[in-house]
Design a protein around this motif. Structure first.
Motif, PDB file in Angstrom:
ATOM      1  N   ARG B 255       0.814  -1.215   0.000  1.00  0.00           N
ATOM      2  CA  ARG B 255       0.000   0.000   0.000  1.00  0.00           C
ATOM      3  C   ARG B 255       0.844   1.261   0.000  1.00  0.00           C
ATOM      4  O   ARG B 255       0.405   2.298   0.453  1.00  0.00           O
ATOM      5  CB  ARG B 255      -0.958  -0.001   1.192  1.00  0.00           C
ATOM      6  N   ILE B 256       2.084   1.138  -0.486  1.00  0.00           N
ATOM      7  CA  ILE B 256       2.806   2.359  -0.816  1.00  0.00           C
ATOM      8  C   ILE B 256       2.673   2.477  -2.330  1.00  0.00           C
ATOM      9  O   ILE B 256       3.338   1.763  -3.077  1.00  0.00           O
ATOM     10  CB  ILE B 256       4.294   2.314  -0.410  1.00  0.00           C
ATOM     11  N   LEU B 257       1.742   3.294  -2.765  1.00  0.00           N
ATOM     12  CA  LEU B 257       1.479   3.407  -4.183  1.00  0.00           C
ATOM     13  C   LEU B 257       2.248   4.612  -4.707  1.00  0.00           C
ATOM     14  O   LEU B 257       2.051   5.728  -4.231  1.00  0.00           O
ATOM     15  CB  LEU B 257      -0.019   3.585  -4.442  1.00  0.00           C
ATOM     16  N   THR B 258       3.122   4.375  -5.650  1.00  0.00           N
ATOM     17  CA  THR B 258       3.937   5.464  -6.178  1.00  0.00           C
ATOM     18  C   THR B 258       3.506   5.769  -7.607  1.00  0.00           C
ATOM     19  O   THR B 258       3.351   4.848  -8.416  1.00  0.00           O
ATOM     20  CB  THR B 258       5.430   5.076  -6.171  1.00  0.00           C
ATOM     21  N   PHE B 259       3.306   7.031  -7.871  1.00  0.00           N
ATOM     22  CA  PHE B 259       2.937   7.454  -9.215  1.00  0.00           C
ATOM     23  C   PHE B 259       3.904   8.541  -9.648  1.00  0.00           C
ATOM     24  O   PHE B 259       4.218   9.442  -8.878  1.00  0.00           O
ATOM     25  CB  PHE B 259       1.515   8.019  -9.240  1.00  0.00           C
ATOM     26  N   VAL B 260       4.395   8.446 -10.882  1.00  0.00           N
ATOM     27  CA  VAL B 260       5.219   9.514 -11.407  1.00  0.00           C
ATOM     28  C   VAL B 260       4.457  10.099 -12.585  1.00  0.00           C
ATOM     29  O   VAL B 260       4.101   9.369 -13.518  1.00  0.00           O
ATOM     30  CB  VAL B 260       6.598   8.998 -11.837  1.00  0.00           C
ATOM     31  N   ASN B 261       4.210  11.377 -12.525  1.00  0.00           N
ATOM     32  CA  ASN B 261       3.369  12.041 -13.532  1.00  0.00           C
ATOM     33  C   ASN B 261       2.109  11.219 -13.803  1.00  0.00           C
ATOM     34  O   ASN B 261       1.748  10.924 -14.931  1.00  0.00           O
ATOM     35  CB  ASN B 261       4.161  12.279 -14.816  1.00  0.00           C
ATOM     36  N   ASN B 262       1.473  10.810 -12.706  1.00  0.00           N
ATOM     37  CA  ASN B 262       0.217  10.048 -12.735  1.00  0.00           C
ATOM     38  C   ASN B 262       0.346   8.647 -13.304  1.00  0.00           C
ATOM     39  O   ASN B 262      -0.645   8.010 -13.639  1.00  0.00           O
ATOM     40  CB  ASN B 262      -0.873  10.800 -13.497  1.00  0.00           C
ATOM     41  N   ARG B 263       1.542   8.161 -13.461  1.00  0.00           N
ATOM     42  CA  ARG B 263       1.737   6.814 -13.970  1.00  0.00           C
ATOM     43  C   ARG B 263       2.178   5.942 -12.800  1.00  0.00           C
ATOM     44  O   ARG B 263       3.121   6.263 -12.091  1.00  0.00           O
ATOM     45  CB  ARG B 263       2.826   6.849 -15.033  1.00  0.00           C
ATOM     46  N   ARG B 264       1.507   4.838 -12.556  1.00  0.00           N
ATOM     47  CA  ARG B 264       1.891   3.947 -11.472  1.00  0.00           C
ATOM     48  C   ARG B 264       3.228   3.323 -11.809  1.00  0.00           C
ATOM     49  O   ARG B 264       3.393   2.795 -12.907  1.00  0.00           O
ATOM     50  CB  ARG B 264       0.836   2.842 -11.285  1.00  0.00           C
ATOM     51  N   PRO B 288       4.209   1.836   5.849  1.00  0.00           N
ATOM     52  CA  PRO B 288       3.030   2.699   5.959  1.00  0.00           C
ATOM     53  C   PRO B 288       2.069   2.520   4.792  1.00  0.00           C
ATOM     54  O   PRO B 288       2.395   1.911   3.781  1.00  0.00           O
ATOM     55  CB  PRO B 288       3.643   4.104   5.920  1.00  0.00           C
ATOM     56  N   PHE B 289       0.901   3.085   4.976  1.00  0.00           N
ATOM     57  CA  PHE B 289      -0.018   3.270   3.862  1.00  0.00           C
ATOM     58  C   PHE B 289       0.299   4.637   3.294  1.00  0.00           C
ATOM     59  O   PHE B 289       0.288   5.627   4.019  1.00  0.00           O
ATOM     60  CB  PHE B 289      -1.458   3.234   4.388  1.00  0.00           C
ATOM     61  N   ALA B 290       0.618   4.714   2.009  1.00  0.00           N
ATOM     62  CA  ALA B 290       0.926   6.026   1.442  1.00  0.00           C
ATOM     63  C   ALA B 290       0.631   6.031  -0.043  1.00  0.00           C
ATOM     64  O   ALA B 290       0.863   5.051  -0.737  1.00  0.00           O
ATOM     65  CB  ALA B 290       2.392   6.391   1.688  1.00  0.00           C
ATOM     66  N   VAL B 291       0.085   7.131  -0.492  1.00  0.00           N
ATOM     67  CA  VAL B 291      -0.072   7.355  -1.924  1.00  0.00           C
ATOM     68  C   VAL B 291       0.849   8.515  -2.247  1.00  0.00           C
ATOM     69  O   VAL B 291       0.662   9.624  -1.752  1.00  0.00           O
ATOM     70  CB  VAL B 291      -1.524   7.709  -2.279  1.00  0.00           C
ATOM     71  N   VAL B 292       1.892   8.232  -3.015  1.00  0.00           N
ATOM     72  CA  VAL B 292       2.917   9.232  -3.291  1.00  0.00           C
ATOM     73  C   VAL B 292       2.870   9.574  -4.779  1.00  0.00           C
ATOM     74  O   VAL B 292       3.121   8.708  -5.623  1.00  0.00           O
ATOM     75  CB  VAL B 292       4.322   8.693  -2.942  1.00  0.00           C
ATOM     76  N   CYS B 293       2.506  10.809  -5.086  1.00  0.00           N
ATOM     77  CA  CYS B 293       2.466  11.222  -6.483  1.00  0.00           C
ATOM     78  C   CYS B 293       3.620  12.187  -6.722  1.00  0.00           C
ATOM     79  O   CYS B 293       3.680  13.240  -6.098  1.00  0.00           O
ATOM     80  CB  CYS B 293       1.165  11.932  -6.820  1.00  0.00           C
ATOM     81  N   ILE B 294       4.500  11.812  -7.613  1.00  0.00           N
ATOM     82  CA  ILE B 294       5.638  12.671  -7.919  1.00  0.00           C
ATOM     83  C   ILE B 294       5.377  13.310  -9.275  1.00  0.00           C
ATOM     84  O   ILE B 294       5.088  12.616 -10.249  1.00  0.00           O
ATOM     85  CB  ILE B 294       6.935  11.840  -7.923  1.00  0.00           C
ATOM     86  N   ASP B 295       5.414  14.619  -9.294  1.00  0.00           N
ATOM     87  CA  ASP B 295       5.258  15.323 -10.563  1.00  0.00           C
ATOM     88  C   ASP B 295       6.619  15.903 -10.898  1.00  0.00           C
ATOM     89  O   ASP B 295       7.179  16.665 -10.122  1.00  0.00           O
ATOM     90  CB  ASP B 295       4.210  16.433 -10.439  1.00  0.00           C
ATOM     91  N   ILE B 296       7.115  15.516 -12.048  1.00  0.00           N
ATOM     92  CA  ILE B 296       8.495  15.864 -12.354  1.00  0.00           C
ATOM     93  C   ILE B 296       8.560  16.352 -13.792  1.00  0.00           C
ATOM     94  O   ILE B 296       7.812  15.874 -14.647  1.00  0.00           O
ATOM     95  CB  ILE B 296       9.395  14.613 -12.113  1.00  0.00           C
ATOM     96  N   ASN B 297       9.405  17.303 -14.010  1.00  0.00           N
ATOM     97  CA  ASN B 297       9.633  17.781 -15.369  1.00  0.00           C
ATOM     98  C   ASN B 297      10.003  16.575 -16.229  1.00  0.00           C
ATOM     99  O   ASN B 297      10.935  15.846 -15.918  1.00  0.00           O
ATOM    100  CB  ASN B 297      10.772  18.791 -15.325  1.00  0.00           C
ATOM    101  N   PRO B 298       9.297  16.357 -17.335  1.00  0.00           N
ATOM    102  CA  PRO B 298       9.531  15.140 -18.121  1.00  0.00           C
ATOM    103  C   PRO B 298      10.992  14.955 -18.527  1.00  0.00           C
ATOM    104  O   PRO B 298      11.421  13.833 -18.773  1.00  0.00           O
ATOM    105  CB  PRO B 298       8.628  15.313 -19.334  1.00  0.00           C
ATOM    106  N   HIS B 299      11.740  16.036 -18.607  1.00  0.00           N
ATOM    107  CA  HIS B 299      13.159  15.886 -18.964  1.00  0.00           C
ATOM    108  C   HIS B 299      13.945  15.170 -17.884  1.00  0.00           C
ATOM    109  O   HIS B 299      15.027  14.674 -18.114  1.00  0.00           O
ATOM    110  CB  HIS B 299      13.796  17.269 -19.196  1.00  0.00           C
ATOM    111  N   LYS B 300      13.429  15.181 -16.663  1.00  0.00           N
ATOM    112  CA  LYS B 300      14.215  14.703 -15.535  1.00  0.00           C
ATOM    113  C   LYS B 300      13.950  13.245 -15.184  1.00  0.00           C
ATOM    114  O   LYS B 300      14.461  12.731 -14.224  1.00  0.00           O
ATOM    115  CB  LYS B 300      13.916  15.569 -14.301  1.00  0.00           C
TER     116      LYS B 300
END
Lengths: 371, 617
Positions: B255-264, B288-300
Motif C-alpha cells: 500500500r505504498i502506491l507510487t505514481f510519477v506524472n500520474n503513472r503507477r 506505511p499506507f501512502a499514496v505518493v504522487c511525484i510530478d516531475i519535469n519530463p526531462h528529468k
C-alpha cells in the motif's frame, strides 16, 4: 537557596511527587524534582509532562531560590537520614545536605530547564467531597481499557447533564457507570476524559481524608487540589463512544442474588476455567443458578449451584469470570440484580438497593457459547 | 547441399511474429491489457471507463470509454506497431505527458488475442467495428454506438501457449486486475471507473472532486479519516499525496502506491523514503499506507526503461528521495493526531503485577484500590502488535548484543540433528532449573543438554495448535462487543474476507456484511493480545490475503496469525511457574520444535560442546 526542614515531612512529600517521576526517560530533567524555596515553605514538583504534582513542605527558608535534583536519589537520601532537621543549601545547582554530622552533596540541573507546569486560574474552583470522588473512581476505573490504540477508552469519562453527574469507563467488553444526583460540573464542563493514573494519584493523596477537594477545569487540563498538594493532568481527547445507546432497556429476565455468595462461587469455579478465555457458564432456571466451566488443557471441570431469585425462562450465558469478579468486588454488600435478555446480548448488573447518594450500573457482554 | 534447405538459414521474421515477440514484452498478463487500454482511454480524454473481466481475463477483457473515439482510418492504423498519435519526433519523447507512446500497445494486444474495437469519433455519425485475429484484420463494418471506444479482448494468448502457461492462478490474475484499476482510479479522481468481474461489480466509483474523495470511495471513509495530506517541491519536481497515520501500517509495501506524472510505477527508493519518513512511529518491519504522487519535469525522468513502463529512472534520484522523505516526515510528525509509538520498557514491578501470561481479556486481580486502578502499563506497544511475516527473518534476537551461548552451528534452525517427535522427552514436570535470559529466552537443563527456548515462538506453537483445534471443532470462543464496529474494506480485502469468512467465524470472529464492502464486527476471539478489535480483524485478514496470494492453507495462516498476536513477546518477564507451564505445554504439542511460521522454538546444546570449549577430554 538555603532552607531547613523537618525530615519526616520532607520524606513524606517526596514520596508523593515520586509517583509521577518515571524511571526511564529520554528527557533527563523529568527524573528530577523541582525545589523552590520562598517565604515559609519549600515547594516540590515533579512531572511526566502529562501528569504533574506539586506540594509544599513548611520550612525555614534562609535564602530564596530554586533548583532541581535527581528525585529518586534525593528521596532515598532523605529517607535514610536520622530524624532531625535537615539543612539544605544550593549553590550553582550543587546541593549540600547537612544532617547530624553528615554532609552529602549532589549535583542538580537549573530550575529554568524544568518544564513549565500548566497554570490554571483558581477562580472557578469546584469543591467535591473526597469520599464521593473516591467512590466514583473505585466503581468505574477498573473497567478502563488498556488498548493504546483507542485513547478515549483509556480514560474515565466524567460527564454532567440534567440527570446528574456520571463517571463512566469501558473497554468495549464491559462498562461501568456511576451517577451522583448533583451535577457539580454544571457551568464548567459538559464532559471530560481523565487518565485513571491521575485519579488514582489523587485518591492516594486523599488517603483516609474525606475533606473536600478542589477541582479546576482547563481546556486541556484538569487540576485537583488536596490541601496544598496539586495534581494536574492533561485530559484525553475525545470523542468518547456514545455509550448510552448500548445500554439495553428491554432486559426482562431478572436474577437477584447475594453478591458475596456469587463472587465466591465464580472465583472457585473460575480456577478451573480456561486460562485464556476465563469462560464460566451461567445456567439459569427457576430460583437456581448453576455455574460451570470446563478446561480441556488441564482436564478441569467445575459445577456449583447457587440459590437465587429468578422466574424467567431458562437461559444459558457465558461470561469472562474476571469481568464478573471486577463488578462484584466494587458493589456494596447485599443483593445484586442481573437484568438479562438473551445469551448473546448485553446484561445489566446493579445493586438491588441503590445507595442513597449514587446510582450504579454495570454492563457486560457475554462470551458466545460454542454450540 | 542447397542453401534453401538448410535449417539454419538466416531469414527475416515475418511481421506477425515480430509483433508476437514484442507483445511478450508489453503484454505479460491480463492486467497489462487492462492497463494499456485504460491508458489509451485516458489519453482520449475519457471521463468514464468501464472494465469487464471474465474468467480472470483469459476469457474476456472489455474496456469501454467515453473519450474522443477514433476515425476508421485511425483504427486501422492503431494496430500497426509503433503507430501512435502521441509522438512523431524523437524530441517529443523527452516531454511526454500522455500515457501511451510507444505505439506498441494495441499492436501487441492484437497480436496475441482476438481483438474487437468499436469506436466512434466525436465528429462522426456512426461507429466502426473492426476485428483482428492474431493481428490479422478479419472484419470491418459500421454500426451505431456512442462516442468513445470499446475494446474487447478475447482468448488472450491463444497463439502463444507458453505465455498462457505462465499465467498464474485465477485469483492471482484477478488480484492484479483489481490493483491495476485501483491504481488508475487513485490518481484520476475526475474520471469514473467501474470494474466488474464475472458479472459482479467489484469497483464502482463515480467521478470525484479530489483524490481524498476518491480514496474514500476506494478504501472506505473511515480509512480516509486517517490520511494526512502532504505536498511539497517546486515546478520542476514536486511530491503530493496522502500518508496514512502510523496505525495503518502494514506487513508489506503493497500500500505504498507510487505514481510519477500520474503513472503507477515501481520505485523502491520512493517506497524506502516514505517508510523511513515515519521513523520510530511504526515498528521495524512494517510499512506505511501512502499514496505518493511525484510530478516531475519530463526531462528529468527516464520512463523509457521497460515497455511496461512500470520501472522508472530519475535523473536526480537523491533529490526525489530527499523530497519524498522530508515532505512526508514533516507531515507525519507535525500532525497533532499522530503520537509516536513509544518504545517504553515496562517497569519491572508492573510486569509482575500484570504477568504477561495473563491473557488479553482477563483482568489481573486488583485487590485494593487505589494502587490497582492504574491501567496495566503499556506493554511495549511496538512489540505487542508486531507481526512476523511468514518465513520472515524478523528476529527479536537481532536486538541482542550477545547471542545464545552456542556454537554457530547450533543456532541454525533445527535440521535433521534435532530429534523429531519420537524423541520427545517425558520430562514436562521434572524440569525445575529454568531461568529467563534477556526476558526472551528460557534456559532449561534437560538431561545432558542445555535447552534455550525462544519464549515467543514457543508460545506461538502452543497457541497455534490450540486455536487450530478449536477452529476445527467449530468451538471458537467469542467475546461479544459492546460497541460493534463497522469496517470498510478495500477491494482486495473484501475478496479475502469473502473467501475466508468461514475461517474467520471458526476462529471466533462474529462478522457479517454490512453494506457495500463494509462488514460489521460484533465479536472477537477471546484471549488475543491485540485489544483493538478493528486492528485485530484487519491484521488477520491481511495475513489471510498474503497466504491466499502464496497459495497457502488459509485456516492455518489465520490460526498462525492469531497465535502470533496472542503469544508472549520478547521483553515479557515470566515467572517460574509460567515458564514451567509454557515448557510443559510446548512439549505436549505435535511439533514442539518450530513455530507455525517455521522458526525454531529451541536450540539444544549438549554438554559435550561445553566440555570441548573447556578442553575437557
Amino acid at each position: 537557596m538555603k532552607f531547613t526542614v523537618n525530615r519526616d515531612s520532607l520524606a513524606e512529600k517526596l514520596q508523593t511527587v515520586l509517583s509521577v517521576v518515571s524511571t526511564r526517560t529520554t528527557l533527563p530533567i523529568l527524573g528530577n524534582v523541582l525545589l523552590k524555596g520562598d517565604g515559609e515553605r519549600v515547594e516540590l514538583a515533579a512531572t511526566d509532562l502529562d501528569l504533574s504534582v506539586t506540594c509544599g513542605v513548611p520550612a525555614k527558608v534562609g535564602k530564596a531560590g530554586a533548583t532541581t535534583v535527581p528525585a529518586r536519589t534525593f528521596a532515598e537520601m532523605v529517607r535514610e537520614l536520622p530524624e532531625e532537621d535537615v539543612s539544605v543549601s544550593v549553590t550553582n545547582n550543587r546541593m549540600e545536605i547537612r544532617s547530624g554530622r553528615g554532609v552529602y552533596r549532589i549535583s542538580g540541573m537549573p530550575a529554568d530547564e524544568f518544564p513549565k507546569l500548566p497554570a490554571l486560574p483558581t477562580a472557578g474552583e469546584v469543591m467535591l467531597p473526597g469520599d464521593q470522588l473516591r467512590m466514583m473512581v473505585h466503581k468505574t476505573a477498573y473497567a478502563v481499557s488498556v488498548d493504546d490504540t483507542r485513547p478515549a477508552l483509556n480514560g474515565v469519562l466524567w460527564q454532567g447533564n440534567g440527570k446528574g453527574m456520571h463517571m463512566v469507563a469501558t473497554d468495549g467488553h464491559r462498562l461501568a457507570r456511576v451517577t451522583s444526583p448533583e451535577n457539580r460540573l454544571s457551568g464548567h464542563q459538559s464532559s471530560l476524559i481523565i487518565p485513571p493514573k491521575a485519579l488514582s494519584l489523587v485518591i492516594k493523596i486523599l488517603g483516609e481524608n474525606d475533606a473536600d477537594l478542589g477541582i479546576t477545569f482547563g481546556e486541556k487540563n484538569i487540576l485537583f487540589r488536596v490541601g496544598d498538594t496539586v495534581v494536574t493532568t492533561r485530559l484525553i481527547e475525545g470523542p468518547y463512544p456514545n455509550y448510552e445507546q448500548v445500554i439495553p432497556s428491554g432486559n426482562d429476565k431478572r436474577m437477584i442474588i447475594d453478591g458475596a455468595t456469587l463472587m465466591a462461587g465464580v472465583r472457585r469455579v473460575a480456577v478451573l476455567s480456561n486460562s485464556l478465555t476465563r469462560q464460566v457458564k451461567f445456567s439459569l432456571s427457576k430460583d437456581r443458578l448453576e455455574l460451570s466451566t470446563t478446561n480441556q488443557d488441564i482436564g478441569g471441570e467445575a459445577t456449583e449451584t447457587l440459590a437465587c431469585r429468578y422466574d424467567g425462562s431458562e437461559l444459558e450465558i457465558g461470561y469472562n469470570a474476571n469481568y464478573i469478579i471486577d463488578i462484584l468486588k466494587n458493589m456494596e454488600s447485599g443483593d445484586v440484580v442481573f437484568e438479562l435478555a438473551t445469551s448473546v446480548s448485553a446484561g445489566l448488573v446493579r445493586p438491588a438497593e441503590e445507595a442513597k447518594t449514587s446510582e450504579y450500573l454495570c454492563l457486560i457482554m457475554p462470551l458466545r457459547l460454542a454450540e | 547441399m542447397s542453401d534453401t534447405s538448410s535449417p539454419h538459414r538466416i531469414s527475416i521474421l515475418p511481421d506477425h511474429l515480430i509483433d508476437q515477440i514484442a507483445a511478450g514484452e508489453v503484454i505479460e498478463r491480463p492486467a497489462s491489457v487492462v492497463k494499456e487500454l485504460i491508458e489509451n482511454a485516458l489519453d482520449a480524454g475519457a471521463t468514464q471507463i468501464d472494465v469487464e473481466i471474465e474468467d480472470a481475463g483469459a476469457g474476456l477483457i472489455r474496456v469501454v470509454d467515453n473519450g474522443c473515439g477514433m476515425s476508421p482510418d485511425d483504427m486501422a492504423f492503431s494496430v500497426l506497431r509503433h503507430a501512435t498519435s502521441k509522438i512523431s519526433h524523437l524530441d517529443d519523447l523527452s516531454t511526454l505527458i500522455t500515457f501511451g507512446f510507444r505505439g506498441e500497445a494495441l499492436a501487441s494486444i492484437a497480436a496475441v488475442s482476438h481483438l474487437e474495437l468499436v469506436s466512434r469519433h466525436r465528429d462522426q455519425d456512426a461507429a466502426t467495428l473492426m476485428f483482428w485475429e492474431g493481428g490479422t484484420k478479419t472484419e470491418q463494418r459500421e454500426l451505431g454506438a456512442a462516442v468513445g471506444t470499446a475494446a474487447t479482448v478475447r482468448h488472450l494468448f491463444f497463439n502463444t501457449p507458453a505465455r498462457r502457461e505462465f499465467m498464474r492462478a485465477a485469483a492471482t490474475e484477478t488480484k492484479h486486475l483489481i490493483e491495476t484499476v485501483t491504481d488508475f482510479a487513485c490518481v484520476q479522481p475526475s474520471a469514473g471507473f467501474s470494474l466488474s468481474i464475472d458479472g459482479r461489480p467489484t469497483i464502482l466509483v463515480a467521478p470525484a472532486g479530489s483524490m481524498r474523495d476518491r480514496l474514500a470511495d476506494l478504501y472506505g471513509a473511515s480509512l480516509t479519516a486517517m490520511l494526512l495530506e502532504f505536498k511539497g517541491g517546486d515546478a520542476e519536481l514536486s511530491v503530493r499525496g496522502f500518508a496514512g497515520k502510523p496505525e495503518l501500517s502494514r506487513a508489506n509495501r503493497d500500500r505504498i502506491l507510487t505514481f510519477v506524472n500520474n503513472r503507477r510505477v515501481t520505485a523502491l527508493s520512493v517506497a524506502h523514503a516514505a517508510t523511513a519518513a515515519y521513523g520510530e512511529t511504526i515498528p521495524r518491519g512494517r510499512f506505511p499506507f501512502a499514496v505518493v504522487c511525484i510530478d516531475i519535469n519530463p526531462h528529468k525522468v527516464d520512463v523509457n526503461v521497460h515497455p511496461t513502463k512500470r520501472e522508472v529512472r530519475f535523473t536526480r534520484d537523491r533529490g526525489v528521495y530527499d523530497l519524498t522523505y522530508y515532505t512526508i516526515n514533516k507531515t507525519v510528525f507535525s500532525s497533532t493526531q499522530t503520537a509516536p509509538v513509544m518504545h517504553v520498557k515496562v517497569p519491572e514491578a508492573d510486569v509482575h503485577a500484570q504477568s504477561a501470561w495473563l491473557p488479553f481479556g482477563t483482568t489481573p486481580t486488583r485487590d485494593q484500590l487505589p494502587g490497582g486502578i492504574v491501567p496495566q502499563s503499556r506493554e511495549a506497544p511496538a512489540q505487542s502488535d508486531e507481526i512476523v511475516p511468514p518465513h520472515g527473518a524478523v528476529s527479536e534476537a537481532s536486538s541482542l548484543t550477545t547471542g545464545p551461548p552456542a556454537e554457530p552451528g547450533e543456532t541454525a534452525p533445527p535440521g535433521p540433528s534435532v530429534p523429531q517427535r519420537a524423541a520427545r522427552p517425558v520430562i514436562a514436570d521434572g524440569v525445575s532449573n529454568l531461568w529467563q535470559f534477556r526476558d526472551l529466552y528460557i534456559v532449561a537443563e534437560v538431561g545432558d543438554e542445555l535447552w534455550v527456548i525462544d519464549q515467543h515462538t514457543a508460545h506461538e506453537r502452543v497457541l497455534f495448535e490450540e486455536i487450530l483445534l478449536r477452529a476445527q471443532k467449530r468451538a471458537p470462543e467469542t467475546q461479544r462487543l459492546l460497541f460493534p464496529e463497522s469496517i470498510d474494506l478495500a477491494a482486495g480485502e473484501w475478496q479475502a474476507y469473502e473467501s475466508a469468512v468461514e475461517i474467520l467465524t471458526s476462529l471466533g470472529f462474529e462478522v457479517r456484511p454490512f453494506g457495500d464492502r463494509t462488514v460489521l464486527l460484533e465479536g472477537v476471539p477471546t484471549g488475543l493480545r491485540v485489544r483493538n478489535p478493528v486492528i485485530l480483524f484487519r491484521r488477520i485478514l491481511e495475513d489471510i490475503e498474503i497466504a491466499q496470494r502464496a497459495g497457502g492453507d488459509l485456516t492455518k495462516a489465520a490460526a498462525a496469525s492469531a497465535a502470533c498476536r496472542s503469544a508472549v513477546m520478547s521483553g515479557d518477564r515470566l515467572k517460574l511457574e509460567e515458564m514451567q507451564a509454557l515448557f510443559a505445554r510446548l512439549m505436549a504439542t505435535d511439533n514442539p520444535f518450530s513455530c507455525p511460521h517455521g522458526r525454531p522454538t529451541m536450540v539444544k546444546i549438549p554438554i559435550i560442546d561445553f566440555d570441548k570449549k573447556f578442553c575437557r577430554a
